[in-house]
Write a protein that holds these residues in place. Sequence first.
Motif, PDB file in Angstrom:
ATOM      1  N   VAL A   1       0.818  -1.219   0.000  1.00 20.44           N
ATOM      2  CA  VAL A   1       0.000   0.000   0.000  1.00 20.44           C
ATOM      3  C   VAL A   1       0.850   1.266   0.000  1.00 20.44           C
ATOM      4  N   PRO A   2       1.874   1.387   0.851  1.00 21.64           N
ATOM      5  CA  PRO A   2       2.709   2.600   0.774  1.00 21.64           C
ATOM      6  C   PRO A   2       3.375   2.774  -0.586  1.00 21.64           C
TER       7      PRO A   2
ATOM      8  N   SER B   1      -3.931   8.207 -13.191  1.00 22.38           N
ATOM      9  CA  SER B   1      -4.307   7.932 -11.804  1.00 22.38           C
ATOM     10  C   SER B   1      -4.142   6.457 -11.484  1.00 22.38           C
ATOM     11  N   LEU B   2      -4.026   6.169 -10.209  1.00 28.20           N
ATOM     12  CA  LEU B   2      -3.942   4.805  -9.688  1.00 28.20           C
ATOM     13  C   LEU B   2      -4.913   4.712  -8.527  1.00 28.20           C
ATOM     14  N   GLN B   3      -5.831   3.764  -8.603  1.00 27.66           N
ATOM     15  CA  GLN B   3      -6.851   3.633  -7.565  1.00 27.66           C
ATOM     16  C   GLN B   3      -6.808   2.237  -6.974  1.00 27.66           C
ATOM     17  N   PHE B   4      -6.896   2.147  -5.650  1.00 23.74           N
ATOM     18  CA  PHE B   4      -6.892   0.845  -5.002  1.00 23.74           C
ATOM     19  C   PHE B   4      -7.894   0.805  -3.854  1.00 23.74           C
ATOM     20  N   ASP B   5      -8.955   1.577  -3.983  1.00 22.79           N
ATOM     21  CA  ASP B   5     -10.053   1.522  -3.018  1.00 22.79           C
ATOM     22  C   ASP B   5     -10.904   0.287  -3.293  1.00 22.79           C
ATOM     23  N   SER B   6     -11.720  -0.051  -2.327  1.00 21.31           N
ATOM     24  CA  SER B   6     -12.521  -1.270  -2.404  1.00 21.31           C
ATOM     25  C   SER B   6     -13.467  -1.268  -3.593  1.00 21.31           C
ATOM     26  N   LEU B   7     -14.136  -0.144  -3.872  1.00 25.23           N
ATOM     27  CA  LEU B   7     -15.095  -0.084  -4.963  1.00 25.23           C
ATOM     28  C   LEU B   7     -14.410  -0.308  -6.306  1.00 25.23           C
ATOM     29  N   THR B   8     -13.316   0.409  -6.556  1.00 26.96           N
ATOM     30  CA  THR B   8     -12.647   0.289  -7.849  1.00 26.96           C
ATOM     31  C   THR B   8     -12.157  -1.128  -8.080  1.00 26.96           C
ATOM     32  N   LYS B   9     -11.586  -1.733  -7.066  1.00 28.62           N
ATOM     33  CA  LYS B   9     -11.097  -3.098  -7.224  1.00 28.62           C
ATOM     34  C   LYS B   9     -12.259  -4.066  -7.488  1.00 28.62           C
ATOM     35  N   THR B  10     -13.395  -3.823  -6.868  1.00 28.75           N
ATOM     36  CA  THR B  10     -14.579  -4.643  -7.121  1.00 28.75           C
ATOM     37  C   THR B  10     -15.023  -4.525  -8.569  1.00 28.75           C
ATOM     38  N   LEU B  11     -15.022  -3.300  -9.088  1.00 32.47           N
ATOM     39  CA  LEU B  11     -15.474  -3.058 -10.462  1.00 32.47           C
ATOM     40  C   LEU B  11     -14.619  -3.799 -11.474  1.00 32.47           C
TER      41      LEU B  11
ATOM     42  N   LEU C   1       3.497   5.436  -5.944  1.00 28.16           N
ATOM     43  CA  LEU C   1       3.347   5.324  -7.398  1.00 28.16           C
ATOM     44  C   LEU C   1       2.243   6.246  -7.905  1.00 28.16           C
ATOM     45  N   ALA C   2       1.154   6.346  -7.157  1.00 29.89           N
ATOM     46  CA  ALA C   2       0.031   7.189  -7.566  1.00 29.89           C
ATOM     47  C   ALA C   2       0.453   8.643  -7.751  1.00 29.89           C
ATOM     48  N   THR C   3       1.410   9.106  -6.941  1.00 30.95           N
ATOM     49  CA  THR C   3       1.866  10.510  -7.053  1.00 30.95           C
ATOM     50  C   THR C   3       2.795  10.707  -8.245  1.00 30.95           C
ATOM     51  N   GLN C   4       3.291   9.627  -8.831  1.00 30.32           N
ATOM     52  CA  GLN C   4       4.267   9.735  -9.915  1.00 30.32           C
ATOM     53  C   GLN C   4       3.641   9.643 -11.300  1.00 30.32           C
TER      54      GLN C   4
ATOM     55  N   GLU D   1       9.780  -4.514  -9.918  1.00 31.46           N
ATOM     56  CA  GLU D   1      10.450  -4.349  -8.631  1.00 31.46           C
ATOM     57  C   GLU D   1       9.659  -4.937  -7.472  1.00 31.46           C
ATOM     58  N   ASN D   2       8.328  -5.023  -7.623  1.00 32.09           N
ATOM     59  CA  ASN D   2       7.490  -5.453  -6.504  1.00 32.09           C
ATOM     60  C   ASN D   2       6.853  -6.819  -6.704  1.00 32.09           C
ATOM     61  N   GLY D   3       7.266  -7.522  -7.751  1.00 31.23           N
ATOM     62  CA  GLY D   3       6.784  -8.884  -7.943  1.00 31.23           C
ATOM     63  C   GLY D   3       5.311  -9.003  -8.209  1.00 31.23           C
ATOM     64  N   THR D   4       4.730  -7.999  -8.845  1.00 32.89           N
ATOM     65  CA  THR D   4       3.320  -8.083  -9.197  1.00 32.89           C
ATOM     66  C   THR D   4       3.199  -8.071 -10.723  1.00 32.89           C
ATOM     67  N   SER D   5       2.001  -7.854 -11.248  1.00 35.83           N
ATOM     68  CA  SER D   5       1.788  -7.986 -12.688  1.00 35.83           C
ATOM     69  C   SER D   5       0.879  -6.871 -13.206  1.00 35.83           C
ATOM     70  N   LEU D   6       0.799  -6.783 -14.534  1.00 30.89           N
ATOM     71  CA  LEU D   6      -0.046  -5.803 -15.217  1.00 30.89           C
ATOM     72  C   LEU D   6      -1.034  -6.544 -16.109  1.00 30.89           C
ATOM     73  N   ILE D   7      -2.304  -6.236 -15.934  1.00 32.01           N
ATOM     74  CA  ILE D   7      -3.356  -6.858 -16.737  1.00 32.01           C
ATOM     75  C   ILE D   7      -3.963  -5.788 -17.636  1.00 32.01           C
ATOM     76  N   PRO D   8      -3.665  -5.782 -18.949  1.00 28.56           N
ATOM     77  CA  PRO D   8      -4.196  -4.737 -19.833  1.00 28.56           C
ATOM     78  C   PRO D   8      -5.697  -4.905 -20.034  1.00 28.56           C
ATOM     79  N   ARG D   9      -6.392  -3.783 -20.137  1.00 29.76           N
ATOM     80  CA  ARG D   9      -7.851  -3.846 -20.273  1.00 29.76           C
ATOM     81  C   ARG D   9      -8.337  -2.675 -21.114  1.00 29.76           C
ATOM     82  N   THR D  10      -9.296  -2.964 -22.004  1.00 31.57           N
ATOM     83  CA  THR D  10      -9.965  -1.892 -22.748  1.00 31.57           C
ATOM     84  C   THR D  10     -11.437  -1.872 -22.316  1.00 31.57           C
TER      85      THR D  10
END
Length: 981
Positions: free
Chosen positions: A9-10, A22-32, A15-18, A65-74
């Motif tokens: 999370v930190p 935008s980068l969103q990780f609130d509960s609603l957005t992740k649900t959507l 990353l969101a400031t850079q 760097e953080n061992g996660t992934s990117l899922i492209p979406r249109t």
Amino acid sequence: MPSNQPNLVPHLEKLATQLDGSLQFDSLTKTLYATDASVYREIPLAVAFPKSESDIQKLIRFATENGTSLIPRTAGTSLAGQCVGNGIVVDVSKHFTQILEFNKEERWVRVQPGVVRDELNRFLKPHGLFFSPITSTANRAMIGGMVGNNSSGTTSIVYGVTRDKVISLNTILSDGNKVVFGEISQDEFDRKCGQKDLEGMLYRQAFDELNDPENREEIHAQFPKKSIHRRNTGYAVDELLKAELFGGKEKFNFCKLLTGSEGTLAFTTEIKISLDPLPDPVEIVVAAHFISIHESMKSAQVAMKHPATAVELMDKIILDCTKENIEYSKNRYFVEGDPIAILMIEFRGKTLDEAMTKGEALVADLKAAGYGYAYPIIEPARVASAWSLRAAGLGLLGNIPGDPKAVACIEDTAVDIEDLADYIDELDEILKGFNQNPVHYAHAGAGEIHMRPILDLKKAEDVEEFYQISLASAKLVKKYQGSLSGEHGDGRVRAAFIPLMVGEKNYELFRRIKYKWDPKNIFNPGKIVDAAPMNKFLRYEPEMKTPEHKTVFDFSAAGGILRLAEKCNGSGDCRKLPGSGGTMCPSFMATRNERDTTRGRANTLREFLTMDNKENAFDHPEIKEAMDLCLSCKGCTAECPSNVDMSSMKAEFLYQYQKTNGIPLRSKAFAYINELNELGSIVPGIANFFLKNSFTGGLMKSFLNVAPQRNLPEISSISLRKWYKKNYASLEGPAKPIKSVYFFVDEFTNHNDTQIGIKAISLLKKLGYEVKVVDHAESGRSALSKGLLEKAKKHAESNVRIFDKLIDGNTPLIGLEPSAILGFRDEYPRIVRADLVEAAKKLKFHVKLIDEFLGQEVAAGNIKAESFTAQPQKIKLHGHCHQKALSSLNWTQKLLSLPVNYFVETIPSGCCGMAGSFGYEKEHYEVSQQIGELVLFPAVRNAETETIIAAPGTSCRHQIADGTGRKAKHPVEILWEALNL
């Protein structure tokens, strides 16, 4: 990496400031973004909305760097789970939407991946060109997604698939470097191989792997037949073998590999595609009817010997689903009897005669072969509506009641057209062993039938059957040397079967390719290679009980409010843009946010009502946020193929949410507007002074949080009821009326639009109708919109009791305001108490919008053009959302066209943006205006001064006045002023 690890999370916050985006990780957005149009669900770590290539490079660096992934979406309409994952979903549909460069002479265009296919073709049409692959989702599908899946669609038998159209791709590789891939000569290939970077490694690997005779032999032996042009299984290494480098005739182009790679190898930022000349302008469709699927498959072989441009199948299950949909039931006009299957075979020509000659030749051959029992030919004016029936197939399957649904797992297989009938027969036999009567539809001419078993994936036994059916299908496809995926891609649902389809050696080749391009597995992992089991990470946990929720509305037809939300299968029809027409979904059209789609709201309801552990299951701020910009326009009631009625669900949610959180003062004020107007009508002059005075009016707006830019509606000097009692007897009209009607005095017409009500009653009387007015309750529309359902229920029950004894087929109840009178048709039967339901259902057939009533009387010959002026007049008509959803704007257009020289043009607008109180609310004003600016406001501003603007809805007229300064008139006002009696 699990998406809920707190230590990231930190890092996400930083990353969101850079990012420029935008980068969103609130509960609603992740649900959507946890689902797409597939059966899969996985909560992502975050959702990114990049604005630049630099943003994407930063996201790649972060993932590495953080061992996660990117899922492209249109558009998120993938059927195989390509857009679902626990990493960062990267949504390019919001900002990467530009057409960058166009060359008419060389017939190509360069676009960003978020450009919508139909929007691109609207841009290209004046130049005589188009991008030919057309999916059923073309009004929201984006070019990036079409490249990722190698989309094809109905016309692939003529134009080929997306892979055939891709010229070059601008990409960012897993090391963060930008690389452009396109055709290169052998010398250029050699130079690329000499590079010391990742790009050079990719070219060297391609040469080493494909120059190996054993690998080439294995590819040729194991891949689908060359006659099958829809082939999406694994990575398209067979296409690379067509290069001169390996003995073929083409230049080497890595785009052949990247197209259909589902975002697993690189991140695409720009796409250059070739274009085709527009097809011949005249289009007809032969709708051949059959008594069996086998007969229709044999007929597809006959059709393919003719110059058809599309050969598409719909079966009885799909056709039956169309009966229950308001919008699509209108498009069944060509269906004769009760066919098991219909083949829709398209022919084109420069003239109607040319197209008809082609169609008639096919019909003659079908008859000669003894195939089919009916062959209606749909002419050009009605072709679009017929194709819309076929295009809605995926969404319509959501109409199957209950938990069992038509599941996408074997729906994308393609075989040689000569094998199709036998293959389908064998597959049907296999499915009979599973007690399945599957759905059949789609691209018969291309050897691809979208078959779907009916399964309840909430049950463990059906989840296992999901796998077993898929395995049996894969083995059969392999027997016919077909392609397991024709156009929908492997994703999660088919990836596990790739070794079976292409052999272990080719599968290991795919793995070597994947990890050379993407050594840290950051690009859409688990798709094509190294996938999780196909029956894991589903939307529902097996044997998880579906919670039941007590509601005021009766949602029993869908099995409850939760199952109504579950009817959304993610097809994304609600993501269409204004150029596609229709109403759904106005807030998305303005904001382009997934949260503001019907799909987004349904997914939010499904998630929180399913996973809830609160005393009040509706007490979630996430649901409130998702519902906030729903205008209750009812566009989804008619236009959503799955009939997801978000307007009713929003009203129910507000009621339930407010039981815990209280009713806001402003909501009470709007819900009780009739009572407030009743008070104001005692001294209307004083009331209007306070409403219009800038000081007192401003205080009221500020107190109620109403937008200061809005003009508050004035209270009429006399209510319509009082005027009727005082003046009706003295109105002019024939001594012997044609018939009697009851007039519904809605709360808006009674106090705010009294002059329109007067003209309506006067018009009816003059045209020969006796108009009766009785004491009755308000419609309850304002209470419904604010979730005060007990109040709305009381009014509905009162009105049903009053009018049940008064109206019938000969004496209808008619009303002026669409949102008020059409409540009888829509909400009343679902909100009144049980002993009044049958009465409410009976009433709905005898309640009419005044436009409908007068239009039907014109059709019956009771009202004639001679009664009106012959002076010429232009009219631009904007329709009310509820009228378009629950009635038809055609009545209004025909009615206003009755005077002989009146020319009516319907503005192709959706919602006006006012939507009752929505546009008055301060926080919604900006979105309200954005919606108006999409189509309506420009059309009104561009109208000549002498042109009359017509709008049946009171909200619409206020919105037009506030947004354009033009005064719009109700259609009855226009007819009253045109009377010549």
